[in-house]
Design a protein around this motif. Sequence first.
Motif, PDB file in Angstrom:
ATOM      1  N   THR A  30      18.120  39.330 -20.738  1.00  0.00           N
ATOM      2  CA  THR A  30      17.989  40.741 -20.370  1.00  0.00           C
ATOM      3  C   THR A  30      16.770  40.952 -19.475  1.00  0.00           C
ATOM      4  OG1 THR A  30      19.067  41.441 -22.412  1.00  0.00           O
ATOM      5  CG2 THR A  30      17.713  43.088 -21.280  1.00  0.00           C
ATOM      6  N   ALA A  31      15.643  40.347 -19.837  1.00  0.00           N
ATOM      7  CA  ALA A  31      14.431  40.488 -19.021  1.00  0.00           C
ATOM      8  C   ALA A  31      14.676  39.945 -17.613  1.00  0.00           C
ATOM      9  CB  ALA A  31      13.264  39.755 -19.684  1.00  0.00           C
ATOM     10  N   HIS A  32      15.375  38.830 -17.526  1.00  0.00           N
ATOM     11  CA  HIS A  32      15.680  38.237 -16.220  1.00  0.00           C
ATOM     12  C   HIS A  32      16.566  39.181 -15.387  1.00  0.00           C
ATOM     13  CE1 HIS A  32      16.340  35.155 -13.236  1.00  0.00           C
ATOM     14  NE2 HIS A  32      17.645  35.319 -13.351  1.00  0.00           N
ATOM     15  N   ARG A  68      12.144  41.770 -15.209  1.00  0.00           N
ATOM     16  CA  ARG A  68      10.899  42.022 -15.936  1.00  0.00           C
ATOM     17  C   ARG A  68      10.126  40.725 -16.099  1.00  0.00           C
ATOM     18  NH1 ARG A  68      12.909  46.308 -20.444  1.00  0.00           N
ATOM     19  NH2 ARG A  68      13.144  48.028 -18.984  1.00  0.00           N
ATOM     20  N   SER A  69       8.856  40.870 -16.309  1.00  0.00           N
ATOM     21  CA  SER A  69       7.987  39.719 -16.502  1.00  0.00           C
ATOM     22  C   SER A  69       8.361  38.991 -17.799  1.00  0.00           C
ATOM     23  CB  SER A  69       6.534  40.201 -16.578  1.00  0.00           C
ATOM     24  OG  SER A  69       5.686  39.149 -16.892  1.00  0.00           O
ATOM     25  N   ILE A  70       8.432  37.670 -17.722  1.00  0.00           N
ATOM     26  CA  ILE A  70       8.754  36.848 -18.895  1.00  0.00           C
ATOM     27  C   ILE A  70       7.520  36.012 -19.215  1.00  0.00           C
ATOM     28  CG2 ILE A  70      10.199  34.999 -19.798  1.00  0.00           C
ATOM     29  CD1 ILE A  70      12.441  36.050 -17.967  1.00  0.00           C
ATOM     30  N   CYS A  83      11.042  41.419 -30.216  1.00  0.00           N
ATOM     31  CA  CYS A  83      12.058  40.384 -30.439  1.00  0.00           C
ATOM     32  C   CYS A  83      11.991  39.909 -31.887  1.00  0.00           C
ATOM     33  CB  CYS A  83      11.844  39.220 -29.477  1.00  0.00           C
ATOM     34  SG  CYS A  83      13.160  38.002 -29.520  1.00  0.00           S
ATOM     35  N   LEU A  99       7.304  37.858 -27.442  1.00  0.00           N
ATOM     36  CA  LEU A  99       8.348  38.644 -26.779  1.00  0.00           C
ATOM     37  C   LEU A  99       8.444  39.994 -27.494  1.00  0.00           C
ATOM     38  CD1 LEU A  99      11.013  35.794 -26.519  1.00  0.00           C
ATOM     39  CD2 LEU A  99       9.305  36.452 -24.809  1.00  0.00           C
ATOM     40  N   TRP A 147      17.006  38.153 -25.293  1.00  0.00           N
ATOM     41  CA  TRP A 147      15.824  38.848 -24.786  1.00  0.00           C
ATOM     42  C   TRP A 147      15.486  38.330 -23.400  1.00  0.00           C
ATOM     43  CZ3 TRP A 147      11.096  38.621 -22.686  1.00  0.00           C
ATOM     44  CH2 TRP A 147      10.189  39.662 -22.898  1.00  0.00           C
TER      45      TRP A 147
END
Length: 70
Positions: free
Chosen positions: A52-54, A58-60, A28, A25, A49
């Motif tokens: 926030t990405a969700h 954004r791609s996880i 992170c 990540l 992290w």
Amino acid sequence: MNSRYEIIIYWSEADGCFIAEAPELAGCMADGATYSEALSHAQIVIDEWLETAHKLKRSIPVPRGRLMFA
């Protein structure tokens, strides 16, 4: 808490504390005065992290799991 991601913990002489990084990540990382404190903080930061990405759509990355050495 999401503990499926690899966490690398090491002592930083320059910072005077333990550093915990989740290399899968980007960016992170967390720190702590003790090994367990750094791990606890890293687990919180990983959750934040991912949250926030969700929210930002954004791609996880999928956790790689255990590394295998040949």
